[in-house]
Design a protein around this motif. Sequence first.
Motif, PDB file in Angstrom:
ATOM      1  N   LEU A   1     -85.979 -57.137 107.951  1.00 35.12           N
ATOM      2  CA  LEU A   1     -87.326 -57.094 108.132  1.00 35.12           C
ATOM      3  C   LEU A   1     -87.888 -55.896 108.444  1.00 35.12           C
ATOM      4  O   LEU A   1     -87.247 -55.031 109.349  1.00 35.12           O
ATOM      5  N   TYR A   2     -89.135 -55.367 107.913  1.00 36.97           N
ATOM      6  CA  TYR A   2     -89.691 -54.174 108.266  1.00 36.97           C
ATOM      7  C   TYR A   2     -90.534 -54.430 109.727  1.00 36.97           C
ATOM      8  O   TYR A   2     -90.771 -55.257 110.331  1.00 36.97           O
ATOM      9  N   TYR A   3     -90.247 -53.194 110.373  1.00 37.31           N
ATOM     10  CA  TYR A   3     -90.987 -53.197 111.781  1.00 37.31           C
ATOM     11  C   TYR A   3     -92.442 -52.938 111.218  1.00 37.31           C
ATOM     12  O   TYR A   3     -93.010 -52.561 110.396  1.00 37.31           O
ATOM     13  N   PRO A   4     -93.262 -54.098 111.925  1.00 36.71           N
ATOM     14  CA  PRO A   4     -94.793 -54.396 111.597  1.00 36.71           C
ATOM     15  C   PRO A   4     -95.562 -53.254 111.364  1.00 36.71           C
ATOM     16  O   PRO A   4     -95.397 -52.046 112.338  1.00 36.71           O
ATOM     17  N   GLY A   5     -96.153 -52.996 110.070  1.00 35.79           N
ATOM     18  CA  GLY A   5     -97.018 -51.831 110.121  1.00 35.79           C
ATOM     19  C   GLY A   5     -96.170 -50.817 109.460  1.00 35.79           C
ATOM     20  O   GLY A   5     -96.789 -49.673 109.102  1.00 35.79           O
ATOM     21  N   SER A   6     -94.906 -50.878 109.151  1.00 34.24           N
ATOM     22  CA  SER A   6     -94.235 -49.687 108.471  1.00 34.24           C
ATOM     23  C   SER A   6     -93.193 -50.086 107.599  1.00 34.24           C
ATOM     24  O   SER A   6     -93.255 -51.330 107.174  1.00 34.24           O
ATOM     25  N   GLU A   7     -92.452 -49.152 106.683  1.00 31.14           N
ATOM     26  CA  GLU A   7     -91.419 -49.654 105.908  1.00 31.14           C
ATOM     27  C   GLU A   7     -90.265 -49.332 106.325  1.00 31.14           C
ATOM     28  O   GLU A   7     -89.408 -48.936 105.513  1.00 31.14           O
ATOM     29  N   SER A   8     -90.057 -49.274 107.564  1.00 30.64           N
ATOM     30  CA  SER A   8     -88.563 -49.131 108.287  1.00 30.64           C
ATOM     31  C   SER A   8     -87.969 -50.356 109.141  1.00 30.64           C
ATOM     32  O   SER A   8     -88.749 -51.236 109.326  1.00 30.64           O
TER      33      SER A   8
ATOM     34  N   ALA B   1     -94.359 -68.595 109.418  1.00 31.51           N
ATOM     35  CA  ALA B   1     -93.467 -67.653 108.460  1.00 31.51           C
ATOM     36  C   ALA B   1     -94.310 -66.441 108.026  1.00 31.51           C
ATOM     37  O   ALA B   1     -95.625 -66.674 107.909  1.00 31.51           O
ATOM     38  N   ASN B   2     -93.716 -65.424 107.812  1.00 28.95           N
ATOM     39  CA  ASN B   2     -94.114 -64.196 107.196  1.00 28.95           C
ATOM     40  C   ASN B   2     -93.611 -63.379 106.313  1.00 28.95           C
ATOM     41  O   ASN B   2     -92.355 -63.266 106.622  1.00 28.95           O
ATOM     42  N   ALA B   3     -94.158 -62.890 105.151  1.00 29.45           N
ATOM     43  CA  ALA B   3     -93.035 -62.250 104.349  1.00 29.45           C
ATOM     44  C   ALA B   3     -93.069 -60.758 104.611  1.00 29.45           C
ATOM     45  O   ALA B   3     -93.946 -60.297 105.154  1.00 29.45           O
ATOM     46  N   ALA B   4     -91.815 -60.378 104.553  1.00 25.20           N
ATOM     47  CA  ALA B   4     -91.416 -58.937 104.723  1.00 25.20           C
ATOM     48  C   ALA B   4     -91.267 -58.547 106.227  1.00 25.20           C
ATOM     49  O   ALA B   4     -90.391 -57.453 106.575  1.00 25.20           O
ATOM     50  N   SER B   5     -92.081 -58.972 107.076  1.00 25.21           N
ATOM     51  CA  SER B   5     -91.956 -58.462 108.439  1.00 25.21           C
ATOM     52  C   SER B   5     -92.097 -59.769 109.362  1.00 25.21           C
ATOM     53  O   SER B   5     -92.644 -60.814 108.865  1.00 25.21           O
ATOM     54  N   PRO B   6     -91.806 -59.396 110.701  1.00 27.62           N
ATOM     55  CA  PRO B   6     -91.774 -60.664 111.559  1.00 27.62           C
ATOM     56  C   PRO B   6     -93.172 -61.246 111.950  1.00 27.62           C
ATOM     57  O   PRO B   6     -94.036 -60.178 112.206  1.00 27.62           O
ATOM     58  N   PRO B   7     -93.364 -62.476 111.848  1.00 27.35           N
ATOM     59  CA  PRO B   7     -94.733 -62.805 112.348  1.00 27.35           C
ATOM     60  C   PRO B   7     -94.825 -62.691 113.863  1.00 27.35           C
ATOM     61  O   PRO B   7     -93.954 -62.757 114.666  1.00 27.35           O
ATOM     62  N   SER B   8     -95.999 -62.504 114.516  1.00 26.05           N
ATOM     63  CA  SER B   8     -96.528 -62.450 115.826  1.00 26.05           C
ATOM     64  C   SER B   8     -95.873 -61.511 116.574  1.00 26.05           C
ATOM     65  O   SER B   8     -95.186 -61.778 117.787  1.00 26.05           O
ATOM     66  N   TRP B   9     -95.428 -60.596 116.016  1.00 26.13           N
ATOM     67  CA  TRP B   9     -94.744 -59.338 116.849  1.00 26.13           C
ATOM     68  C   TRP B   9     -95.540 -58.861 117.980  1.00 26.13           C
ATOM     69  O   TRP B   9     -97.122 -58.700 117.838  1.00 26.13           O
ATOM     70  N   LYS B  10     -94.901 -58.595 119.110  1.00 25.33           N
ATOM     71  CA  LYS B  10     -95.649 -58.014 120.405  1.00 25.33           C
ATOM     72  C   LYS B  10     -95.472 -56.759 120.155  1.00 25.33           C
ATOM     73  O   LYS B  10     -94.340 -55.936 120.729  1.00 25.33           O
ATOM     74  N   ASP B  11     -96.559 -55.883 120.137  1.00 28.87           N
ATOM     75  CA  ASP B  11     -96.654 -54.443 120.423  1.00 28.87           C
ATOM     76  C   ASP B  11     -96.833 -54.112 121.733  1.00 28.87           C
ATOM     77  O   ASP B  11     -97.384 -54.765 122.598  1.00 28.87           O
ATOM     78  N   SER B  12     -96.266 -52.756 122.132  1.00 28.15           N
ATOM     79  CA  SER B  12     -96.409 -52.142 123.259  1.00 28.15           C
ATOM     80  C   SER B  12     -96.290 -50.738 123.508  1.00 28.15           C
ATOM     81  O   SER B  12     -95.913 -49.936 122.395  1.00 28.15           O
TER      82      SER B  12
END
Length: 254
Positions: free
Chosen positions: A124-131, A188-199
Motif C-alpha cells: 500500500l502507498y504511504y498516505p498522500g504519497s506514491e511510495s 476499506a480504502n483503495a491503494a493506501s491504508p484507511p485511518s492512518w495516524k500522522d505524527s
Amino acid sequence: MKVLLVGATGNLGIRLVAALLTHGHSVVAFVRSSKKLESLLPASVYRQITVVQGDATDSISIKKAILESSCDAVVNTAGLAAILPWGRSELPAIFRAVLDAVREAGLDRQKPLRAWFLAGMGVLYYPGSESMLSNYLPIYLEHRQNLRLLQSLPSNTVDWSALCPGTMVPESSHFNVPTTSSRGKLIANAASPPSWKDSWIKHIPLIGMTLLSGMNMGRYETSLEQNAEFIASDLETYESQWSGTTVGIIDGSK
Ligand SMILES: NC(=O)c1ccc[n+]([C@@H]2O[C@H](COP(=O)([O-])OP(=O)(O)OC[C@H]3O[C@@H](n4cnc5c(N)ncnc54)[C@H](OP(=O)(O)O)[C@@H]3O)[C@@H](O)[C@H]2O)c1
C-alpha cells in the motif's frame, strides 16, 4: 457466484470456505490434500463443497478446474510470503500460476474472471504519497513482484483486486455455516491504508517514516474471519468498487 478457492486448507482459506457458503456462493476448493481439508471442516460443511486436488504452481490444472466447474471467480490464498527481504517462498510461483490460469480461462470463455489475491500492507502507498510502505519497512517483499504482475496485465483480461491486510489473527477454530463474528465489518480504502495516524515523528531525519510506519502497523491487526467475510461479501455482485486496485483495511470496531 461459483468460486474456485485456491489454498482452502490455510488459515484464511478455511475461513473463506465458511464465509463464501454463508454468502450463498458455490465453492470449489483447490487443495493439495482433500483429506486435510476434510479433517478441518465440519462434515456438514465439507458435504456442501466440491474439492479438486492439485498443486497451485500447476497453472494447467487450475485452469482446468476453473473451466470444468464453470467458475465465475477465483480467490487465491495459497502460498505464504517470506518475511525477510532475502527469504524465498513458493508464493511467487503460485501467484504467477494462478494468475496465468485465471487470465487464460477468461480468454477461453471470452469474459474476464473476477479474482481476489492476497498481498500485504507493504504494497500500500504511504498516505498522500506514491511510495510503498515496504520502502520504509522492507518485509514481505515478494508481494511487490506479485503486484507488478497484476499491474502489467492488459486491460480486460482479469478483473482483479488485491487485499492487503496487516496481521490477521483467528477469532475461532470452528468453521460452521453460517459464520458468526464477534467483530464488526472492516473499513476499506483503495491503494493506501484507511485511518492512518500522522505524527511529527515522520520528520525525524532518516528514520522518521520508518518509525511512524512501525507505530501504525499494530493498529491494522484484523481477524481472519473479518477478511474472509470482506471477500465473500464483495463477490456477491459482479461490479466491485475494488476492481483493479490494492485494498487496505482496518478493524472499524476497535
Ligand atoms: N496470516 C497473516 O497474518 C497474513 C497477513 C497479510 C498477508 N497474508 C497473506 O495471506 C495469504 C494467506 O495467508 P494464510 O495465513 O492463510 O497462509 P497459510 O495458513 O500458510 O496457508 C497457505 C495455504 O497455501 C497452501 N499451499 C502452499 N503451497 C501450495 C501449493 N504448492 N499448492 C497448493 N496449495 C499450497 C497451503 O496448503 P497445505 O495445507 O497443503 O500446506 C495452505 O492452504 C498469504 O499469501 C499471506 O502471505 C497473511
